[in-house]
Design an enzyme around this catalytic site. Structure first.
Site, PDB file in Angstrom:
ATOM      1  N   CYS A 124      35.506  37.437 -87.863  1.00  0.00           N
ATOM      2  CA  CYS A 124      36.923  37.170 -87.623  1.00  0.00           C
ATOM      3  C   CYS A 124      37.085  36.252 -86.416  1.00  0.00           C
ATOM      4  O   CYS A 124      36.764  36.630 -85.290  1.00  0.00           O
ATOM      5  CB  CYS A 124      37.686  38.475 -87.396  1.00  0.00           C
ATOM      6  SG  CYS A 124      39.427  38.176 -87.067  1.00  0.00           S
ATOM      7  N   ASP A 139      62.779  42.235 -55.833  1.00  0.00           N
ATOM      8  CA  ASP A 139      62.167  41.435 -56.885  1.00  0.00           C
ATOM      9  C   ASP A 139      61.771  40.071 -56.314  1.00  0.00           C
ATOM     10  O   ASP A 139      62.494  39.085 -56.460  1.00  0.00           O
ATOM     11  CB  ASP A 139      63.164  41.281 -58.036  1.00  0.00           C
ATOM     12  CG  ASP A 139      62.467  41.033 -59.353  1.00  0.00           C
ATOM     13  OD1 ASP A 139      61.221  41.003 -59.365  1.00  0.00           O
ATOM     14  OD2 ASP A 139      63.170  40.878 -60.356  1.00  0.00           O
ATOM     15  N   CYS A 199      43.472  41.055 -92.986  1.00  0.00           N
ATOM     16  CA  CYS A 199      43.585  40.386 -91.693  1.00  0.00           C
ATOM     17  C   CYS A 199      44.177  38.995 -91.914  1.00  0.00           C
ATOM     18  O   CYS A 199      43.657  38.221 -92.717  1.00  0.00           O
ATOM     19  CB  CYS A 199      42.218  40.271 -91.023  1.00  0.00           C
ATOM     20  SG  CYS A 199      42.243  39.235 -89.547  1.00  0.00           S
ATOM     21  N   CYS A 214      41.289  36.281 -91.078  1.00  0.00           N
ATOM     22  CA  CYS A 214      40.005  36.102 -91.760  1.00  0.00           C
ATOM     23  C   CYS A 214      39.988  36.753 -93.139  1.00  0.00           C
ATOM     24  O   CYS A 214      38.960  36.753 -93.811  1.00  0.00           O
ATOM     25  CB  CYS A 214      38.856  36.647 -90.904  1.00  0.00           C
ATOM     26  SG  CYS A 214      38.808  38.444 -90.834  1.00  0.00           S
ATOM     27  N   LYS A 230      62.003  52.593 -61.714  1.00  0.00           N
ATOM     28  CA  LYS A 230      62.596  51.356 -62.222  1.00  0.00           C
ATOM     29  C   LYS A 230      64.000  51.579 -62.769  1.00  0.00           C
ATOM     30  O   LYS A 230      64.290  52.632 -63.321  1.00  0.00           O
ATOM     31  CB  LYS A 230      61.714  50.780 -63.345  1.00  0.00           C
ATOM     32  CG  LYS A 230      60.266  50.536 -62.955  1.00  0.00           C
ATOM     33  CD  LYS A 230      60.118  49.496 -61.861  1.00  0.00           C
ATOM     34  CE  LYS A 230      60.135  48.084 -62.395  1.00  0.00           C
ATOM     35  NZ  LYS A 230      58.897  47.622 -62.964  1.00  0.00           N
ATOM     36  N   SER A 281      49.294  47.736 -56.025  1.00  0.00           N
ATOM     37  CA  SER A 281      50.565  47.683 -56.743  1.00  0.00           C
ATOM     38  C   SER A 281      51.080  49.115 -56.865  1.00  0.00           C
ATOM     39  O   SER A 281      50.522  50.020 -56.256  1.00  0.00           O
ATOM     40  CB  SER A 281      50.380  47.029 -58.105  1.00  0.00           C
ATOM     41  OG  SER A 281      49.400  47.721 -58.817  1.00  0.00           O
ATOM     42  N   TYR A 298      57.452  45.966 -45.508  1.00  0.00           N
ATOM     43  CA  TYR A 298      57.462  47.356 -45.984  1.00  0.00           C
ATOM     44  C   TYR A 298      56.069  47.970 -46.096  1.00  0.00           C
ATOM     45  O   TYR A 298      55.921  49.055 -46.670  1.00  0.00           O
ATOM     46  CB  TYR A 298      58.196  47.479 -47.320  1.00  0.00           C
ATOM     47  CG  TYR A 298      57.635  46.592 -48.423  1.00  0.00           C
ATOM     48  CD1 TYR A 298      56.346  46.789 -48.905  1.00  0.00           C
ATOM     49  CD2 TYR A 298      58.378  45.559 -48.963  1.00  0.00           C
ATOM     50  CE1 TYR A 298      55.825  45.982 -49.895  1.00  0.00           C
ATOM     51  CE2 TYR A 298      57.868  44.744 -49.955  1.00  0.00           C
ATOM     52  CZ  TYR A 298      56.588  44.962 -50.420  1.00  0.00           C
ATOM     53  OH  TYR A 298      56.063  44.159 -51.382  1.00  0.00           O
ATOM     54  N   GLU A 325      63.435  53.293 -50.713  1.00  0.00           N
ATOM     55  CA  GLU A 325      63.943  51.960 -50.365  1.00  0.00           C
ATOM     56  C   GLU A 325      64.034  51.116 -51.626  1.00  0.00           C
ATOM     57  O   GLU A 325      63.388  51.440 -52.626  1.00  0.00           O
ATOM     58  CB  GLU A 325      63.025  51.292 -49.323  1.00  0.00           C
ATOM     59  CG  GLU A 325      61.603  51.168 -49.792  1.00  0.00           C
ATOM     60  CD  GLU A 325      60.604  50.857 -48.675  1.00  0.00           C
ATOM     61  OE1 GLU A 325      60.909  51.077 -47.488  1.00  0.00           O
ATOM     62  OE2 GLU A 325      59.511  50.387 -49.025  1.00  0.00           O
ATOM     63  N   CYS A 374      41.371  44.952 -88.299  1.00  0.00           N
ATOM     64  CA  CYS A 374      40.585  44.044 -89.134  1.00  0.00           C
ATOM     65  C   CYS A 374      39.142  44.522 -89.115  1.00  0.00           C
ATOM     66  O   CYS A 374      38.591  44.835 -88.060  1.00  0.00           O
ATOM     67  CB  CYS A 374      40.686  42.642 -88.546  1.00  0.00           C
ATOM     68  SG  CYS A 374      39.417  41.526 -89.140  1.00  0.00           S
ATOM     69  N   LYS A 387      63.389  48.293 -54.384  1.00  0.00           N
ATOM     70  CA  LYS A 387      62.219  47.520 -54.793  1.00  0.00           C
ATOM     71  C   LYS A 387      62.691  46.082 -54.985  1.00  0.00           C
ATOM     72  O   LYS A 387      63.419  45.775 -55.926  1.00  0.00           O
ATOM     73  CB  LYS A 387      61.627  48.076 -56.084  1.00  0.00           C
ATOM     74  CG  LYS A 387      60.368  47.358 -56.512  1.00  0.00           C
ATOM     75  CD  LYS A 387      59.665  48.128 -57.611  1.00  0.00           C
ATOM     76  CE  LYS A 387      58.304  47.559 -57.961  1.00  0.00           C
ATOM     77  NZ  LYS A 387      58.324  46.207 -58.468  1.00  0.00           N
TER      78      LYS A 387
HETATM   79  S1  IVH Z   1      55.019  49.094 -51.620  1.00  0.00           S
HETATM   80  C1  IVH Z   1      50.809  50.131 -51.325  1.00  0.00           C
HETATM   81  N1  IVH Z   1      57.593  48.656 -51.349  1.00  0.00           N
HETATM   82  O1  IVH Z   1      56.421  45.814 -55.950  1.00  0.00           O
HETATM   83  C2  IVH Z   1      52.224  49.858 -51.568  1.00  0.00           C
HETATM   84  N2  IVH Z   1      56.390  47.306 -52.895  1.00  0.00           N
HETATM   85  O2  IVH Z   1      55.043  46.954 -58.217  1.00  0.00           O
HETATM   86  C3  IVH Z   1      52.466  48.500 -52.034  1.00  0.00           C
HETATM   87  N3  IVH Z   1      57.739  45.597 -53.989  1.00  0.00           N
HETATM   88  O3  IVH Z   1      53.297  44.403 -55.256  1.00  0.00           O
HETATM   89  C4  IVH Z   1      53.809  48.157 -52.425  1.00  0.00           C
HETATM   90  N4  IVH Z   1      59.636  46.074 -52.992  1.00  0.00           N
HETATM   91  O4  IVH Z   1      55.420  43.094 -54.575  1.00  0.00           O
HETATM   92  C5  IVH Z   1      56.475  48.302 -51.985  1.00  0.00           C
HETATM   93  N5  IVH Z   1      59.858  48.346 -50.967  1.00  0.00           N
HETATM   94  C6  IVH Z   1      58.736  47.992 -51.595  1.00  0.00           C
HETATM   95  C7  IVH Z   1      58.710  46.935 -52.529  1.00  0.00           C
HETATM   96  C8  IVH Z   1      57.506  46.631 -53.163  1.00  0.00           C
HETATM   97  C9  IVH Z   1      59.029  45.283 -53.864  1.00  0.00           C
HETATM   98  C10 IVH Z   1      56.793  44.936 -54.919  1.00  0.00           C
HETATM   99  C11 IVH Z   1      55.506  44.470 -54.307  1.00  0.00           C
HETATM  100  C12 IVH Z   1      54.416  45.190 -55.056  1.00  0.00           C
HETATM  101  C13 IVH Z   1      55.108  45.525 -56.320  1.00  0.00           C
HETATM  102  C14 IVH Z   1      54.459  46.717 -56.990  1.00  0.00           C
END
Ligand code: IVH
Length: 697
Positions: free
Chosen positions: A450, A136, A426, A429, A332, A95, A244, A132, A444, A134
């Protein structure tokens, strides 16, 4: 249900009755399939569902010519399969780390420059990125062997995903064969499956008309459409794919990310047309602003942009930290916000006893998702924002993080409102809840008495990154504990003793109980790192658990060391705090855990149920430095300290901060001081940087 006499023996049905009942059954079973597989919300027990299918089959056996085209028995991957087969990715699917503002992005770029020695030493050396959007959607991995698409999988937990090959074959953006003399024998092409906004709107309109499920947003629609057991349903859904990334490849296929994107395009994959090569961080940030300005006009949802280091040799050297590459970051877009009324503030008790205030909200749609609860973090946050029950508040949601209350709309405050008084008992409990010096959370003190802590610990134990017991979700853990089926973690491994009782419970059938027990059995052997993490010790997250597993190797060795470390003058204590990444504070929590008899009892009990596998260094088990303890000192010439450390760890070595008799090698750079002397005193082997590089090859 129609008027077909369901209770009449199938053998006694007239042809007309049989036809009517088959029609009713087809509709009914399809509805249950949707409830189970799309909505994860079955409305009947598995046993009742099985009975419907059996009835359908019996009638079909008697009147084969009445079998319908949409018969449940003809559907591929019928639910009896209980889901999709598992696929282990050739390389884990990572990720991304997030950046929320320009400063975060600059930190990321600075981090890259500091990690790679040549970039650190020469600020003029260019460091290019590819930027590039991201997307969704949801990521998948497509495996090609000899140019043929052989297997497609969802990301899953990053290591193991679900086999959705048949469904992915229905996407026109997923080529069946890739051609060219540059195609490696094996290549896993990765990217995002998504749905465009117009396609999503049209799908929802069709669904609404047919009385089917209406999706909250294009992402959910894409995920729901891909995870269909019946690939004809997926085929009818307008899914698309952008490539990608890649996983396993049998041969290297490029020097730059930019180059690979174009290679992928040559193989007929869609690559995002907005991707740009950026010469530096300012260029990246310009891309971000331009893309954000375009966001609303794009035909698909994006939640930010991604920057990736263009040079692949640098990507390789940068490697990864836990599950995210060091060479990429997701920048983001600001979170989406909405206003709503906060009805009540409730206080939840977590696994470690921390009291977390939660806002119970009038449901409101934020960025396409209905939100009815949001976190208020802790008592200081409530006081700082002066959040009160009855207030109108601004809530925000950023990506997949928990929605949060940002601020109060003071103009709309009720005249009779009162500041919120944070409880000092708490709520679960009634034990005293105290706040220690320097801590944000009130906790707690009930510990074992608890019930909330106990149940949260159990939930943590079975959660995805811990034991990952499929079919045993939070709700089940709560119910099983409430009814006395489980009390401590080891009880989970004794659930088979209660099989009959579980079968009789609401919502459980033979099939789901069998699946659960099989899932439990499958986890009777587990790796040491997951085991340590599963114990839920304060401050011991996945990364720390891995460090401990790597350091101590086996459960008995770890246990012994943690007990011995209670003595602050012991070698065991020094070794513990000497692990790079474990300091005195984490050590104190570990020692406290082992000081409790109850916890030792839990460990003994688990020991009787499980096999905890010794920690295997993740790569190169036969590397010359596997299991060795290394200390770096002085200035290295070709590597930064960070890169040296990351590489040593990738080869299975432990990196320590100071020299002791347990150190195997001290790698001595320029201007080394006391550590080199200490190595000489203790007779520890010292290596020059060159010798070290030769040793690790
Ligand atoms: S690169 C090792 N590129 O974002 C690199 N991810 O937050 C792996 N995603 O799991 C991800 N657009 O589902 C990459 N241009 C992009 C992307 C992208 C969407 C998603 C993907 C990843 C998640 C991570």
């Amino acid at each position: 249900m129609t008027g077909a006499p369901r209770d009449k023996a199938a053998q006694a049905l007239t042809e007309e009755e049989a036809a009517a009942e088959l029609e009713a059954l087809a509709g009914e079973i399809a509805a249950h399939d949707r409830a189970y597989y799309q909505d994860d919300a079955p409305v009947i027990t598995d046993a009742a569902y099985d009975a419907l299918r059996r009835r359908n089959e019996t009638i079909e056996a008697r009147f084969p010519h009445l079998k319908r085209d949409d018969s449940p028995s003809a559907r591929v991957g019928a639910p009896a399969a209980g889901g999709f087969a598992k696929v282990t990715h050739g390389r884990p699917m990572l990720s991304l780390a997030n950046a929320f503002d320009e400063a975060d992005v600059r930190d990321f770029v600075d981090g890259v420059r500091r990690f790679l020695k040549e970039l650190r030493d020469d600020p003029d050396l260019p460091l290019e990125f590819v930027a590039e959007p991201k997307i969704d959607g949801l990521s998948v991995s497509l495996r090609y062997e000899g140019g043929r698409f052989v297997q497609g999988a969802t990301r899953g937990d990053g290591t193991v995903g679900e086999d959705v090959t048949t469904n992915l074959r229905t996407l026109k953006d997923v080529p069946d064969t890739i051609f060219g003399n540059d195609v490696p024998a094996v290549v896993e092409v990765r990217g995002e499956v998504y749905m465009t906004r117009p396609d999503f709107a049209a799908l929802n309109a069709r669904q609404a008309e047919a009385g089917g499920k209406v999706f909250a947003n294009p992402r959910n629609a894409a995920a729901g459409s891909l995870r269909q057991l019946d690939s004809t349903i997926t085929a009818a859904r307008p899914l698309r794919f952008f490539a990608y990334a890649w996983g396993e490849v049998s041969a290297p296929f490029g020097n730059t990310y930019w180059g690979v994107l174009h290679l992928l395009r040559g193989w007929d994959f869609e690559i995002n047309p907005l991707a740009r090569l950026c010469r530096d961080v300012d260029h990246c940030l310009r891309f971000y602003r331009d893309t954000e300005a375009m966001r609303a006009r794009l035909p698909y949802d994006i939640d930010g942009v991604v920057y990736k280091v263009n040079r692949l040799d640098w990507q390789e050297r940068l490697g990864q930290v836990s599950r995210a590459p060091r060479w990429a970051v997701a920048h983001k877009f600001p979170a989406e916000q909405a206003q709503t009324v906060l009805h009540r503030i409730t206080v939840q008790v977590g696994r470690t006893g921390a009291l977390t205030p939660v806002a119970e909200l009038e449901p409101v749609t934020v960025g396409g998702v209905v939100v009815s609860r949001a976190t208020l973090h802790n008592e200081d946050e409530i006081a700082r924002k002066d959040v009160r029950e009855g207030d109108t508040v601004v809530v925000q949601r950023a990506g997949d993080v928990i929605p949060q209350v940002v601020s109060v709309v003071l103009d709309r405050r009720q005249p009779d409102s009162r500041p919120f008084v944070f409880p000092d008992l708490c709520p679960e409990c009634d034990s005293l809840a105290v706040r220690e010096e320097g801590e944000a959370a009130r906790r707690c003190t009930g510990g074992l008495v608890c019930p909330a802590q106990a149940v949260e610990r159990l939930k943590h134990f079975v959660s995805r990154d811990a034991f990952d017991i499929e079919g045993l979700g939070g709700k089940h853990v709560e119910a099983f504990r409430r009814d006395g089926l489980i009390g401590t973690p080891a009880d989970i491994f004794r659930l088979a003793d209660h099989a009959q009782g579980i079968r009789e419970r609401e919502g459980w059938g033979d099939k789901s109980v069998d699946n659960l027990l099989a899932a439990v059995e499958a986890k009777r052997s587990i790796g040491l790192d997951r085991f340590i993490y599963a114990l839920g010790i304060r401050q011991v997250g996945q990364a720390t658990a891995r460090l401990l597993a790597r350091q101590y190797g086996s459960l008995p060795a770890w246990r012994r060391a943690m007990t011995e470390a209670a003595d602050p003058d012991s070698d065991a204590y020094r070794d513990l705090v000497n692990i790079d990444g474990v300091g005195p504070s984490v050590a104190a929590d570990l020692i406290a855990f082992f000081a409790e008899d109850h916890n030792l009892g839990v460990l003994d009990d688990l020991d009787g149920q499980l096999t905890v596998a010794d920690y295997a260094a993740p790569t190169a088990a036969d590397s010359p430095v596997t299991g060795k303890t290394v200390v770096f000192t002085g200035t290295l010439e070709t590597l930064t300290r960070n890169e040296a450390k990351a590489r040593a760890e990738a080869l299975g070595a432990k990196v320590a901060g100071s020299v002791s008799s347990k150190t195997d090698y001290v790698v001595v750079g320029a201007d080394a001081g006391s550590k080199a002397r200490k190595a000489a005193d203790l007779g520890v082997k010292t290596l020059s940087e060159q010798e070290w590089l030769e040793l690790i090859g």
